[in-house]
Design a protein around this motif. Structure first.
Motif, PDB file in Angstrom:
ATOM      1  N   HIS A  29     -29.245 -42.956 -20.487  1.00  0.00           N
ATOM      2  CA  HIS A  29     -30.232 -43.346 -19.480  1.00  0.00           C
ATOM      3  C   HIS A  29     -31.516 -42.619 -19.860  1.00  0.00           C
ATOM      4  CE1 HIS A  29     -29.865 -44.920 -15.183  1.00  0.00           C
ATOM      5  NE2 HIS A  29     -30.823 -45.359 -15.673  1.00  0.00           N
ATOM      6  N   LEU A  32     -33.863 -44.210 -22.116  1.00  0.00           N
ATOM      7  CA  LEU A  32     -34.585 -45.390 -21.217  1.00  0.00           C
ATOM      8  C   LEU A  32     -35.613 -44.964 -20.800  1.00  0.00           C
ATOM      9  CD1 LEU A  32     -33.545 -48.436 -21.073  1.00  0.00           C
ATOM     10  CD2 LEU A  32     -32.892 -47.758 -18.662  1.00  0.00           C
ATOM     11  N   HIS A  81     -36.893 -43.775 -12.074  1.00  0.00           N
ATOM     12  CA  HIS A  81     -35.845 -42.749 -12.661  1.00  0.00           C
ATOM     13  C   HIS A  81     -36.210 -41.264 -12.259  1.00  0.00           C
ATOM     14  CE1 HIS A  81     -35.081 -46.483 -15.060  1.00  0.00           C
ATOM     15  NE2 HIS A  81     -33.790 -45.802 -14.836  1.00  0.00           N
ATOM     16  N   TRP A 128     -32.376 -52.072  -8.238  1.00  0.00           N
ATOM     17  CA  TRP A 128     -32.567 -51.047  -7.584  1.00  0.00           C
ATOM     18  C   TRP A 128     -32.431 -51.169  -6.016  1.00  0.00           C
ATOM     19  CZ3 TRP A 128     -33.459 -46.101  -9.648  1.00  0.00           C
ATOM     20  CH2 TRP A 128     -33.951 -45.909 -10.938  1.00  0.00           C
ATOM     21  N   ASP A 163     -29.890 -46.707  -8.802  1.00  0.00           N
ATOM     22  CA  ASP A 163     -30.131 -47.649 -10.008  1.00  0.00           C
ATOM     23  C   ASP A 163     -29.069 -48.541  -9.970  1.00  0.00           C
ATOM     24  OD1 ASP A 163     -30.662 -48.616 -12.480  1.00  0.00           O
ATOM     25  OD2 ASP A 163     -31.405 -46.865 -13.458  1.00  0.00           O
ATOM     26  N   HIS A 167     -26.896 -50.772 -17.042  1.00  0.00           N
ATOM     27  CA  HIS A 167     -26.923 -49.682 -18.005  1.00  0.00           C
ATOM     28  C   HIS A 167     -26.588 -48.385 -17.125  1.00  0.00           C
ATOM     29  CE1 HIS A 167     -31.418 -49.214 -16.658  1.00  0.00           C
ATOM     30  NE2 HIS A 167     -30.878 -48.309 -16.131  1.00  0.00           N
TER      31      HIS A 167
HETATM   32 FE   LIG Z   1     -31.989 -47.028 -15.080  1.00  0.00          FE
END
Ligand SMILES: [Fe+2]
Length: 225
Positions: A29, A32, A81, A128, A163, A167
């Motif tokens: 993560h 990303l 994030h 989200w 999130d 993923h």
């Molecule tokens: Fe994410």
């Protein structure tokens, strides 16, 4: 333009043993999130380098349009994030402090009802769920976002970011609706409510500061011209 390069931060959550969310998921993560910083910087560079006297503005496709639209995807991928990793690594449990107080007031049925509402929102969102404080009217709401740049509203300050892209949970819980529900429960076991409350109180402080400084927009009476 005053655009500094963004860089991904190693938040304390990356060095902690989270309950249910594995180190490998967190490391993948992180990559990303790093990628969003990189692409934000790339978009900013392109936007700064365009020759605006010559560049084509076209609503079907144009470089200007493509970079401007994808800039919001990259930048909000980065920002979301930051909030998410920033408030992981806590003791979890029921919301506390100002967040709990506001939810008690805002939701018919109080905090218990909000707890159910936010869990349902995580099943209804494709990307989200963002719990945000509105600087205009002081309300708080669970925004469902199908991607990181759809659909929050202006002047909303995110205080809790969940999130729900696959993923975030597929490795640990499986890419199924039930896996997502288990992940959301794990998220709530690891959230740092003190962090959430700090974000919220900053937002409330900004709103109060604007009111004290007389910076609130004047609203006309209904019917007045
Ligand atoms: Fe994410």
């Amino acid at each position: 333009m005053p655009w500094d390069d963004l860089s991904a931060q190693r938040f304390p959550a990356f060095d902690k043993e989270l309950d249910g969310i594995s180190k490998q998921t967190m490391e993948d993560h992180f990559k990303l999130y790093e990628g969003y910083a990189k692409k934000t910087n790339e978009c900013r560079k392109r936007l700064n380098d365009f020759d605006y006297a010559q560049i084509e503005g076209n609503q079907v496709f144009s470089d200007l349009r493509a970079v401007s639209v994808d800039y919001t995807f990259a930048l909000l991928g980065f920002k979301n994030h930051e909030t998410y990793f920033g408030h992981l690594g806590g003791a979890g449990g029921e919301p506390t402090g100002r967040f709990a107080e506001l939810m008690e007031e805002e939701y018919k049925g109080g905090l218990a009802n909000w707890s159910q509402a936010v869990r349902k929102a995580t099943s209804a969102a494709r990307g989200w769920v963002m719990v945000g404080y509105d600087l205009n009217d002081g309300s708080i709401f669970n925004y469902i976002m199908d991607s990181q740049n759809l659909w929050a509203v202006y002047n909303m300050v995110p205080v809790l970011a969940i999130d729900v892209y696959e993923h975030a949970y597929a490795r640990d819980f499986g890419a199924s609706a039930d896996g997502r529900k288990q992940y959301v429960e794990a998220f709530f076991r690891n959230v740092d409510w003190e962090h959430v409350n700090r974000q919220l109180m900053q937002a409330e402080g900004a709103r109060q500061g604007a009111a004290q400084a007389g910076l609130e927009p004047k609203r006309e009476q209904a019917g007045a011209r």
